[in-house]
Design an enzyme around this catalytic site. Sequence first.
Site, PDB file in Angstrom:
ATOM      1  N   HIS A 288       0.837  -1.044   0.113  1.00 46.90           N
ATOM      2  CA  HIS A 288       0.013  -0.064   0.048  1.00 46.90           C
ATOM      3  C   HIS A 288       0.871   1.303   0.083  1.00 46.90           C
ATOM      4  O   HIS A 288       1.849   1.429   0.847  1.00 46.90           O
ATOM      5  CB  HIS A 288      -1.083   0.101   1.303  1.00 46.90           C
TER       6      HIS A 288
ATOM      7  N   TYR B 132       3.876   6.698   9.659  1.00 49.24           N
ATOM      8  CA  TYR B 132       3.122   5.442   9.316  1.00 49.24           C
ATOM      9  C   TYR B 132       3.942   4.309   8.587  1.00 49.24           C
ATOM     10  O   TYR B 132       3.968   3.360   9.024  1.00 49.24           O
ATOM     11  CB  TYR B 132       1.892   5.858   8.434  1.00 49.24           C
TER      12      TYR B 132
ATOM     13  N   TYR C 272      -9.288   5.319   7.459  1.00 54.29           N
ATOM     14  CA  TYR C 272      -9.528   5.818   8.765  1.00 54.29           C
ATOM     15  C   TYR C 272     -10.458   7.041   8.825  1.00 54.29           C
ATOM     16  O   TYR C 272     -10.090   8.000   8.452  1.00 54.29           O
ATOM     17  CB  TYR C 272      -8.203   6.432   9.426  1.00 54.29           C
TER      18      TYR C 272
ATOM     19  N   LYS D 153       1.228  -0.095  15.014  1.00 53.09           N
ATOM     20  CA  LYS D 153       2.613  -0.179  15.400  1.00 53.09           C
ATOM     21  C   LYS D 153       3.009  -1.419  16.006  1.00 53.09           C
ATOM     22  O   LYS D 153       4.139  -1.574  16.241  1.00 53.09           O
ATOM     23  CB  LYS D 153       2.788   1.248  16.111  1.00 53.09           C
TER      24      LYS D 153
ATOM     25  N   PRO E 290      -4.159   0.342  18.706  1.00 54.25           N
ATOM     26  CA  PRO E 290      -3.906  -0.055  17.402  1.00 54.25           C
ATOM     27  C   PRO E 290      -4.203   0.776  16.425  1.00 54.25           C
ATOM     28  O   PRO E 290      -3.630   0.520  15.161  1.00 54.25           O
ATOM     29  CB  PRO E 290      -5.133  -1.018  17.099  1.00 54.25           C
TER      30      PRO E 290
HETATM   31  C1  PHB Z   1      -6.176  -4.299  11.091  1.00 55.93           C
HETATM   32  O1  PHB Z   1      -6.103  -4.529   9.817  1.00 55.93           O
HETATM   33  O2  PHB Z   1      -6.379  -5.083  11.990  1.00 55.93           O
HETATM   34  C2  PHB Z   1      -5.705  -2.875  11.216  1.00 55.93           C
HETATM   35  C3  PHB Z   1      -4.978  -1.998  10.337  1.00 55.93           C
HETATM   36  C4  PHB Z   1      -4.556  -0.911  10.284  1.00 55.93           C
HETATM   37  C5  PHB Z   1      -4.656  -0.305  11.927  1.00 55.93           C
HETATM   38  C6  PHB Z   1      -5.165  -1.164  12.894  1.00 55.93           C
HETATM   39  C7  PHB Z   1      -5.627  -2.528  12.645  1.00 55.93           C
HETATM   40  O3  PHB Z   1      -4.188   0.666  12.326  1.00 55.93           O
END
Ligand code: PHB
Length: 391
Positions: A72, A386, A202, A298, A294
Amino acid sequence: MRTQVAIIGAGPSGLLLGQLLYKAGIDNIIIERQGAQYVLGRIRAGVLEQVAVDLLDECGVGARMHREGLVHEGIELLFKGSRHRIDMHDLTGGKNVTVYGQTEVTHDLMDARKAEGLTTVYDVGDSVTLHDFDSANPRVRYVKDGLAHEIECDFIAGCDGYHGVSRASAPSSALRTYEKVYPFGWLGVLADVPPVSHELIYANTERGFALCSMRSHTRSRYYVQVPLTDHVEQWTDDAFWSELKLRLDPQARESLVTGPSIEKSIAPLRSFVAEPMRFGRLFLAGDAAHIVPPTGAKGLNLAATDVKYLSSALIEHYKDKSSAGIDHYSEKCLRRVWKAERFSWWFTSLMHKFPDTGEFGQKVQEAELDYLVGSRAASTALAENYVGLPL
Ligand code: PHB
Ligand code: APR
């Protein structure tokens, strides 16, 4: 029994460390509380920074990740009903992340360990005790199938997660902890449906945070922020999909494919750091030493860097007879850990609805997001955190 490094915990940290040490000719045994299937049943974030990708390659388990992982180059931020792309690749001079489930990482590492014939002792329950790690001859004791065992070793690696025995065995007078508990959780659903978008979304909304993530082109992982008082049984699949739709933009709402959940759970959010990460010949790595919320994924990446530093330190000890890596392990890890803690806390604070957010707080979050997507400097700060800060 004797080994050079006794590793407590067969999560990603312990398995990765075991593999890196084995590749360097350092003998190790892993002792795990649960069975392998239980360990594989845990669903966790799956966004790998380059450092994690490189480490998996280094220990020879990267093939499936390169085949099946999704590279990505950006993420989308959704606020005030519109999506805005953060082009991480462009902003960081060509860096990106690989979306590959943590379950798959664990699977690949377990398979490699099995193929090499390395010892992993599963199902020892809560029997593990650590001894004499303040001396040159540490020992680990455990009970398996009713029989008591003792391992003599040079070092103990505490890779046993937040609830493990390793951190709990450190002398309390030498340990300092820092903690922040967030007043909400993430309700997550895994479903065999194509992802709503080819990149992660997000979302900041007046109803709370939402995240659209994925495991593959046919398996999606979605989350919505929920109160900590909610129970997962309250949430039918239909209720989950309806709530998620309310937090998406019209186009995503329209194109979202729903289906039966194959996993559904609520996870609390926490920031936690234990200092130091070394006590004599006992080292902490991964979730045993630190937890991040989460948002930004990280956790696994921090675990990977700890393990990178720890394996280098131990290799240096055995090959070059130098203690420099060991002596600097804690300090080196914690510098990076605190930067990831800062980023995860900031991203969580920006995207979620807190009990005191209110209308003013919502407007301020939206203004910050507007600034973030409009300013190259601010976007770059997000992007470089990120994709992972340099080692
Ligand atoms: C996930 O795919 O579970 C996931 C992806 C990004 C995040 C948190 C969880 O920031
Ligand atoms: N004895 C032996 N093993 C134990 C004990 C114990 N007393 N306590 C816990 N364990 C095991 C757990 O059963 C688990 O399999 O240690 C392992 C720790 O694994 P994780 O919790 O996955 O921690 P870690 O390997 O550091 O992985 C970090 O996991 O939580 C995510 O986001 C986090 O991605 C990060 C990654």
